[in-house]
Design a protein around this motif. Structure first.
Motif, PDB file in Angstrom:
ATOM      1  N   THR A 283     -30.076 -45.867   8.262  1.00 13.88           N
ATOM      2  CA  THR A 283     -28.901 -45.632   8.907  1.00 13.88           C
ATOM      3  C   THR A 283     -27.500 -45.799   8.158  1.00 13.88           C
ATOM      4  N   VAL A 284     -27.613 -46.146   7.070  1.00 14.04           N
ATOM      5  CA  VAL A 284     -26.398 -46.410   6.149  1.00 14.04           C
ATOM      6  C   VAL A 284     -25.750 -45.186   5.794  1.00 14.04           C
TER       7      VAL A 284
ATOM      8  N   VAL B  56     -23.839 -53.163   8.257  1.00 12.04           N
ATOM      9  CA  VAL B  56     -25.049 -53.145   8.596  1.00 12.04           C
ATOM     10  C   VAL B  56     -25.827 -54.338   8.032  1.00 12.04           C
ATOM     11  N   PHE B  57     -26.389 -54.992   8.943  1.00  9.35           N
ATOM     12  CA  PHE B  57     -27.288 -56.008   8.556  1.00  9.35           C
ATOM     13  C   PHE B  57     -28.691 -55.689   8.316  1.00  9.35           C
TER      14      PHE B  57
ATOM     15  N   SER C  44     -25.769 -47.236  -1.873  1.00  3.92           N
ATOM     16  CA  SER C  44     -24.545 -46.590  -2.266  1.00  3.92           C
ATOM     17  C   SER C  44     -23.537 -46.870  -1.171  1.00  3.92           C
ATOM     18  N   VAL C  45     -22.854 -48.298  -1.296  1.00  2.69           N
ATOM     19  CA  VAL C  45     -22.169 -48.777  -0.172  1.00  2.69           C
ATOM     20  C   VAL C  45     -20.770 -48.357  -0.329  1.00  2.69           C
ATOM     21  N   ASP C  46     -19.813 -47.822   0.760  1.00  3.15           N
ATOM     22  CA  ASP C  46     -18.449 -47.623   0.646  1.00  3.15           C
ATOM     23  C   ASP C  46     -17.884 -48.687   1.377  1.00  3.15           C
ATOM     24  N   GLU C  47     -17.529 -49.875   0.465  1.00  7.65           N
ATOM     25  CA  GLU C  47     -16.951 -51.053   0.901  1.00  7.65           C
ATOM     26  C   GLU C  47     -15.915 -51.176   2.238  1.00  7.65           C
ATOM     27  N   ARG C  48     -15.208 -49.809   2.307  1.00  8.57           N
ATOM     28  CA  ARG C  48     -14.412 -49.983   3.091  1.00  8.57           C
ATOM     29  C   ARG C  48     -14.785 -49.407   4.587  1.00  8.57           C
TER      30      ARG C  48
END
Ligand SMILES: [Zn+2]
Length: 406
Positions: A124-125, A137-138, A164-168
């Motif tokens: 889902t990310v 997302v947990f 590949s997380v977008d911290e914002r």
């Protein structure tokens, strides 16, 4: 800059403003108040409020909508859900991803701008990022009889990193599923990982069914039977003989950065403990009814002054992801709780719990212009009560700095 004028503005951080205004620039709120300036653009008989926050859902289960029938027995519901999930081994199957995409769109259309999404697969990310839906997302782990909890956490951490997380916009951290599906050693390994990362919030399902309480007290009951059926029971596990909240606080898992989900079975002592630890209690009353565990004691939650947020839970146990519908159920169960507190729960309390309060949860200078306008009939005097009486998506419009868009 654009200034919008409306019949009502609900800053949430303060009382509702009649004939209020909000000024927006570059996607941020630059002013809010009463006495709109001359050049304010009237947007009519609406209430402007911050985007709602759904603090607990599982978007990856959206494809199970109406496939797990409502149940008088939580364990029957779990059995059906597990059988369906095991029959669908590919987490990236189009049927799963398409349903999750539609669910995100449905949440947005009903005014939700931030979600706490529980995911076993992290599929889902990317969908959340594509849709521009802010989220924490947990990455949920299970393992009641596993031998290498540290290895499991290490693997999950690598997967989270790779997503590949977008911290914002979309953040990820690890979370345990529940006390009956996670061993004490796995709880400890997850806690260590969460502590080692900034934005380290976590969540856990707790006190959902009476069977869970029985298992922790005596080691008996239907939850044990289901675990045995699934082949995941552990003979080395000793029932702690205490309540779910006491158990997890003894394990050192609970703190102010944990969202404790459900609490249908919580009593006074549990609530006092949660209050002392500063954990947020996320209630999903429609799901609780659907899976047959009863009603959450919402009035007791508020009376104990615990931070309360709301979630819809997944489409496998709820009709839709409309947070306004969750508020209707909350209002029905807790008629003594002021509508203002319910709305605070569905916005600022939840944004804080997820660590997004800098941008979300209230209409305050500097926050992100994630705002919605809800159509309110002329004759309404108590706008807060109106907003918890059932708002359909067709009454909701999104606002942004460039004006309005549906
Ligand atoms: Zn859940």
């Amino acid at each position: 800059m654009i200034t919008l004028r409306a019949d009502w503005v609900l800053p949430i951080a303060g009382p509702p403003v009649r004939n209020g205004f909000v000024a927006l620039e570059h996607g941020r709120i630059v002013a809010v108040g009463d006495r709109p300036p001359e050049d304010a653009v009237p947007i009519g008989h609406v209430a402007i409020l911050p985007a709602l926050v759904n603090a607990h859902t599982h978007l990856e289960l959206s494809y199970l909508h109406e496939r797990v029938p409502p149940s008088g027995s939580f364990n029957d519901w779990v059995r059906t859900l597990m059988a369906l999930r095991r029959g669908h081994p590919d987490p990236a199957a189009p049927v799963i991803l398409d349903a999750a995409k539609r669910a995100i769109a449905q949440a947005r259309a009903s005014g939700t701008g931030l979600v706490g999404d529980v995911s076993n697969t992290l599929e889902t990310v990317a969908l959340l990022r594509e849709a521009g839906m802010a989220a924490h997302v947990f990455h949920e782990l299970m393992g009641f009889n596993i031998h290498d909890p540290a290895g499991k956490v290490e693997q999950a951490r690598a997967k989270a990193q790779a997503a590949s997380v977008d911290e914002r916009g979309v953040r990820i951290s690890l979370a345990p599923h529940a006390p009956y599906s996670v061993s004490p050693a796995l709880f400890a390994a997850i806690r260590a990982d969460v502590d080692a990362h900034p934005n380290g919030v976590s969540t856990v399902h707790l006190g959902e069914s009476a069977d869970e309480v029985e298992l922790l007290r005596y080691g008996t009951g239907m939850t044990r039977t289901v675990l045995e059926e699934l082949g995941v029971w552990s003979d080395t596990w000793c029932p702690p003989g205490v309540s779910p909240v006491e158990y997890l606080s003894k394990l050192g898992f609970l703190n102010a950065r944990v969202l404790v989900v459900h609490g249908v079975q919580f009593e006074g002592g549990d609530l006092a403990r949660l209050k002392a630890m500063g954990s947020t209690l996320v209630s999903c009353p429609r799901s609780n009814r659907y899976v047959g565990v009863g009603e959450p004691p919402l009035e007791a939650f508020y009376a104990a002054d615990v931070s309360v947020a709301f979630g819809t839970d997944s489409l496998a146990s709820v009709a839709d992801l409309n947070m306004f519908a969750e508020l209707v159920e909350a209002r029905r169960i807790a008629p003594q709780v002021p509508a203002r507190r319910l709305l605070h729960s569905a916005t600022l309390t939840a944004a804080r719990a997820l660590g997004f309060e800098r941008d979300y949860g209230s209409i305050e200078k500097g926050k992100c212009a994630a705002l919605i306008a809800v159509r309110v009939p002329d004759q309404v005097d108590d706008v807060e009560e109106y907003l918890v009486s059932g708002i359909e998506p067709d009454a909701v419009t999104w606002l942004d700095a460039g004006g309005m868009h549906a």
